[in-house]
Structure formats: C-alpha cells, structure tokens
Design an enzyme around this catalytic site. Structure first.
Site, PDB file in Angstrom:
ATOM      1  N   HIS A   1      -0.515  -4.462  -4.131  1.00  0.00           N
ATOM      2  CA  HIS A   1      -0.653  -5.234  -2.897  1.00  0.00           C
ATOM      3  C   HIS A   1      -0.618  -6.729  -3.248  1.00  0.00           C
ATOM      4  CE1 HIS A   1      -1.922  -6.189   1.156  1.00  0.00           C
ATOM      5  NE2 HIS A   1      -2.754  -7.060   0.621  1.00  0.00           N
TER       6      HIS A   1
ATOM      7  N   ASN B   1      -1.266   1.770  -5.536  1.00  0.00           N
ATOM      8  CA  ASN B   1      -0.431   0.823  -4.789  1.00  0.00           C
ATOM      9  C   ASN B   1      -0.550  -0.559  -5.401  1.00  0.00           C
ATOM     10  OD1 ASN B   1       1.132  -0.188  -2.549  1.00  0.00           O
ATOM     11  ND2 ASN B   1      -0.765  -0.963  -1.639  1.00  0.00           N
TER      12      ASN B   1
ATOM     13  N   ARG C   1       4.182  11.740  11.574  1.00  0.00           N
ATOM     14  CA  ARG C   1       4.033  11.212  10.208  1.00  0.00           C
ATOM     15  C   ARG C   1       3.677  12.313   9.220  1.00  0.00           C
ATOM     16  NH1 ARG C   1       3.246   5.611   9.353  1.00  0.00           N
ATOM     17  NH2 ARG C   1       3.561   4.508  11.278  1.00  0.00           N
TER      18      ARG C   1
ATOM     19  N   SER D   1      11.964  -4.223  -7.085  1.00  0.00           N
ATOM     20  CA  SER D   1      11.792  -4.999  -8.325  1.00  0.00           C
ATOM     21  C   SER D   1      10.561  -4.531  -9.106  1.00  0.00           C
ATOM     22  CB  SER D   1      11.720  -6.497  -8.033  1.00  0.00           C
ATOM     23  OG  SER D   1      10.500  -6.850  -7.432  1.00  0.00           O
ATOM     24  N   ASN D   2       9.516  -4.085  -8.415  1.00  0.00           N
ATOM     25  CA  ASN D   2       8.365  -3.524  -9.144  1.00  0.00           C
ATOM     26  C   ASN D   2       8.727  -2.193  -9.791  1.00  0.00           C
ATOM     27  OD1 ASN D   2       5.716  -5.070  -9.032  1.00  0.00           O
ATOM     28  ND2 ASN D   2       6.486  -5.312  -6.946  1.00  0.00           N
TER      29      ASN D   2
HETATM   30  C1  GAR Z   1       5.912  -6.613  -3.476  1.00  0.00           C
HETATM   31  O1  GAR Z   1       5.576  -7.958  -3.378  1.00  0.00           O
HETATM   32  C2  GAR Z   1       4.691  -5.740  -3.183  1.00  0.00           C
HETATM   33  O2  GAR Z   1       3.494  -6.284  -3.654  1.00  0.00           O
HETATM   34  C3  GAR Z   1       4.729  -5.714  -1.669  1.00  0.00           C
HETATM   35  O3  GAR Z   1       6.085  -5.608  -1.335  1.00  0.00           O
HETATM   36  C4  GAR Z   1       6.874  -6.214  -2.354  1.00  0.00           C
HETATM   37  C5  GAR Z   1       7.898  -5.194  -2.813  1.00  0.00           C
HETATM   38  O4  GAR Z   1       8.852  -5.774  -3.655  1.00  0.00           O
HETATM   39  N1  GAR Z   1       3.964  -4.613  -1.175  1.00  0.00           N
HETATM   40  C6  GAR Z   1       3.307  -4.635  -0.014  1.00  0.00           C
HETATM   41  O5  GAR Z   1       3.318  -5.577   0.735  1.00  0.00           O
HETATM   42  C7  GAR Z   1       2.563  -3.339   0.308  1.00  0.00           C
HETATM   43  N2  GAR Z   1       1.812  -3.492   1.487  1.00  0.00           N
HETATM   44  P1  GAR Z   1       9.790  -4.841  -4.558  1.00  0.00           P
HETATM   45  O6  GAR Z   1      10.466  -3.836  -3.630  1.00  0.00           O
HETATM   46  O7  GAR Z   1      10.795  -5.801  -5.133  1.00  0.00           O
HETATM   47  O8  GAR Z   1       8.938  -4.184  -5.603  1.00  0.00           O
END
Ligand code: GAR
Length: 190
Positions: free
Chosen positions: A109, A107, A65, A15-16
């Site tokens: 967070h 990133n 990795r 979604s981001n």
């Molecule tokens: C978001 O809330 C992002 O901030 C979080 O995962 C979600 C991804 O949602 N990221 C983390 O926790 C990184 N450590 P999305 O796939 O719908 O963008």
C-alpha cells in the site's frame, strides 16, 4: 526449507510484480500471475519471465464479487499456491477470499499505514503537510489496509512535490521493500 509457491494478483502495469520476479527468489517462487483486467501490461512481464499468466475478468461476474473470488480461489488451489501477493490489484476482496487466505495474503500500500488507508494516498499526504511519505507491506484482513504490518519504508517529501512526482519516487522504494517483506513472510510460514 522449501520455497513458497506464490501467486501475484495484478490489475495493471505490474512494476511491483517485476521487482518480485527480479529479486532473490530463494524463499519464494512466483509461479502464477492473475490479472482481473484483460490485457494488463503486467501479464507480459510474467510471460517474459516464464511464469504462467492468466486473465480473470471480473466484469462478467457483475456485482457477484464472491463468485469471482471463488473462481480465483479455485485457480490458486489447483496450482498449490501457498502465498498470495497483491501488487496493484485494484479490487477490494470480500471476507470469503480474505478468510480463505488468512495469514497468507499480503498487500503493498502506498502510504505509511495507519496513515492514509484507501485511495489517493499521495494527494492526501501532501494536503496533510506531511514531511515524509512511504509504503507499507501488510497482511490483508477484512478491514481495508488494516492488517499486521510486515514492513515499511519511508522517504522525504521535497518542496514542490506533486502527487505524480511522489508516486513515481515512491515506486522505487516499493520495489525494494516488497521483495524483502515477501521473503520474510515466506520464511516464517509453514
Ligand atoms: C503501487 O504504487 C501500489 O503501491 C499501489 O498501486 C501501484 C501499482 O503499481 N497499490 C495500491 O494503491 C493498492 N491499494 P504497479 O502495478 O506498477 O506495481
């Protein structure tokens, strides 16, 4: 000033990523999306927007990795990527990749860093009795969730909030924050 060529790394829903695709792309252009999870929903979002979408499954690399990251890095370099945005990318990167992209790796967070680095941020914010919660866009450095903060946005925690409710409400905040911060970072890079 030319638009920065951006790759977005995802692991899931994306979604981001969608917010970055839908926003004003005058400072950056999303030209590549890579998921380490085959079939991640975000890949379809990229294809629907006409953006190249690739799967690079980390599993065949086992514990190596860095071998995974070398192949990822090669994909990015081949496409002249200038800026890498992590958007729900759920793998910790080694110093090989972090150093290769220093200052160009960002990133989002789901907490108001330096509060609650790592996982389960919504649960931990509630348990700590916080009255506000939020999201942070930051540069990625070797230490997890510790790089320069590009931008933050906050919202109140309401009576009766659950981790799920908080996560959902925070997403809308993230979707406004991330494009703004990515554009700001793109504008300040050479
Ligand atoms: C978001 O809330 C992002 O901030 C979080 O995962 C979600 C991804 O949602 N990221 C983390 O926790 C990184 N450590 P999305 O796939 O719908 O963008």
């Amino acid at each position: 000033m030319s638009k920065k060529r951006v790759a977005v790394l995802i692991s899931g829903r994306g979604s981001n990523l969608q917010a970055l695709l839908d926003a004003d792309q005058s400072a950056y252009e999303v030209v590549l999306v890579v998921s380490n999870v085959p079939g991640a929903a975000g890949l379809e979002r990229a294809r629907a927007a006409g953006v190249e979408a690739l799967e690079l499954d980390h599993k065949p690399y086992g514990k190596n990795r860095e071998a995974f990251e070398r192949d990822l890095d090669a994909l990015l370099v081949q496409r002249n990527i200038q800026l890498v945005a992590l958007a729900g990318f759920m793998r910790v990167l080694t110093s090989f990749f972090v150093r290769a992209w220093t200052g160009r790796l960002v990133n989002i967070h789901p907490s108001l860093l330096p509060k609650f680095p790592g996982t389960k941020t919504h649960e931990r914010a509630l348990e700590a009795g916080e009255t506000e919660h939020g999201a942070t866009v930051h540069l990625v450095v070797d230490e997890v969730d510790a790089g320069e903060i590009i931008g933050q946005a906050s919202m109140p925690i309401l009576p009766g909030d659950t981790p799920t409710a908080l996560a959902e409400r925070l997403l809308a905040v993230e979707h406004k924050l991330y494009p703004r911060c990515l554009a700001a970072l793109a504008s300040r890079l050479n």
